[in-house]
Enzyme design. Structure first.
Site, short mmCIF file in Angstrom:
data_model
loop_
_atom_site.label_atom_id
_atom_site.label_comp_id
_atom_site.label_asym_id
_atom_site.label_seq_id
_atom_site.Cartn_x
_atom_site.Cartn_y
_atom_site.Cartn_z
CG ASP A 82 -87.44 -4.84 -8.24
OD1 ASP A 82 -86.75 -4.32 -7.27
OD2 ASP A 82 -87.49 -4.39 -9.46
CD GLU A 140 -84.35 0.82 -8.69
OE1 GLU A 140 -84.36 1.91 -9.46
OE2 GLU A 140 -83.90 -0.14 -9.36
CD GLU A 141 -83.48 -3.04 -11.32
OE1 GLU A 141 -83.43 -2.43 -12.25
OE2 GLU A 141 -82.59 -3.59 -10.64
CG HIS A 366 -79.15 -4.34 -14.33
ND1 HIS A 366 -80.22 -3.39 -15.08
CD2 HIS A 366 -79.42 -3.83 -13.25
CE1 HIS A 366 -80.85 -2.70 -14.20
NE2 HIS A 366 -80.30 -3.14 -13.01
#
Length: 396
Positions: A82, A140-141, A366
């Protein structure tokens, strides 16, 4: 030449393909729980390889089984796929085509290396005394994360051990790192609504000011880590949002807070949650407000099996992979990771592969400016290939 040596040489041949896959995924990112096109791209890669492919979980996860029917252990390898809700801001020629969505953490690289490695492992499955489960995981995020649902749907059925990898732009390319036992923080999130009684700013005595109460609450929360958590433990408590927008002359009746908690021990998680609830009760009494808490204990502390991790490290060191310049203990890491759910079910190890760009710049995960050294993709593939083949060479 051993089967492993041949495999590592073959991976050299496919480095450009891995980079091509990574760039395709980077150009076409999808956020957590919405990765339909990414799922289809991965599925189509495997569909003609003679593997057993199964969709697992409520989202877009899948497992691919590499098995020649031999008895033996089953080793799982996991990669996430993702992206994040971030507007990309760098000079890459393969920038995201989906504005506002970006692979800013390296999940595209994880998926690229594993797809090609899985295909090459499938070619030699008759030489593997056991089976391999490839886990392609979405989401996952974003809590609750994709791992939890996949595990509930059987992703780890009959699996003996699992390994995962994360590229790290904070580490020099060529470095492979590890840590044993508690290795990445667990995480909790909470939403808190503090409700008082609004009124005119000139008559505070007949109101219950939610902003004053919330301000006191935020300050008081900071005593939890400083006075209720063992100084030798790791914990953070952050208020990331304080919503109390109003006007000059009105006393606010309601404030909403969002908070984040990180810890390196599950016992610390319990202490923090109980203390937040206790401070909230005191706030209600002191200020005459009501406090509603929606508390979400999500990602566990990531625990790396000492036995499996030490085995992996020794295998990597003994193989002397040319591209690997150093193997080191990185120590515990601050971010949380939903790979931790797998480690609650079977022995797990999560390795780190350096991916600092050649220019030495700072392109943090990020960040809209995230960039990684694509040399790390081949290193990840060779590192995992080494652990996998040595794993089956040394079955008890």
């Amino acid at each position: 030449m051993s089967t492993l040596d041949t495999l590592l040489n073959d991976l050299n041949t496919y480095e450009d393909e891995m980079i091509e896959i990574r760039r395709h995924l980077h150009e076409n990112p999808e956020i957590s729980f919405q990765e339909k096109e990414t799922h289809d791209y991965i599925y189509n890669f495997y569909k003609d390889l003679g593997c057993d492919i199964k969709n697992v979980g409520e989202g877009y996860g899948m497992v691919v089984d590499i098995n020649d029917g031999k008895p033996g252990k089953k080793l799982a390898i996991r990669a996430d796929f993702d992206a994040l809700a971030i507007v990309e801001d760098n000079d890459l020629p393969f920038q995201s085509k989906n504005r506002g969505v970006m692979h800013a953490c390296g999940h595209d690289a994880h998926t690229a290396y594993l797809m090609v490695l899985a295909r090459e492992l499938n070619k030699i499955k008759d030489e593997i005394p056991g089976s391999i489960r490839i886990i392609h995981q979405p989401a996952e995020e974003v809590a609750p994360g994709g791992a939890k649902g996949m595990i509930a749907d059987g992703a780890l059925a009959d699996v003996n051990d699992i390994i995962g990898v994360h590229v790290m732009t904070s580490m020099d390319t060529g470095v492979v790192a590890y840590h044993t036992k508690e290795s990445q923080t667990g995480r909790s999130n909470f939403d808190i609504t503090i409700t008082g009684a609004g009124g005119h700013a000139s008559m505070p005595q007949i109101s219950n000011d939610a902003i004053v109460a919330a301000s006191y609450f935020v300050t008081e929360l900071q005593t939890i880590v400083s006075r209720r958590v063992d100084p030798f433990d790791t914990a953070t408590l952050t208020i990331g949002s304080f919503e109390g927008d109003g006007s000059y002359n009105a006393i606010k009746d309601q404030v909403k807070l969002k908070g984040d908690v990180r810890m390196m021990k599950e016992t610390t998680r319990t202490v923090i949650r109980e203390q937040i609830a206790q401070i909230a009760k005191g706030l209600e009494i002191t200020f005459g407000v009501t406090v509603d808490i929606n508390y979400d204990d999500n990602y566990p502390v990531l625990y790396n099996s000492e036995k499996l991790t030490n085995f992996a490290v020794e295998a990597i060191k003994e193989q002397a992979i040319p591209e690997v310049t150093e193997v080191l203990d990185l120590g515990p890491q601050n971010p949380s990771e939903d790979f931790s759910y797998y480690g609650q079910v079977v022995p797990a190890t999560f390795l780190y592969v350096g991916a600092r760009p050649a220019d030495g710049g700072n392109y943090p995960h990020h960040s809209p400016k995230f960039k990684m050294n694509e040399d790390s993709i081949l290193i990840a593939a060779k590192t995992v290939a080494t652990v996998v083949m040595r794993y089956f060479d040394t079955q008890e």
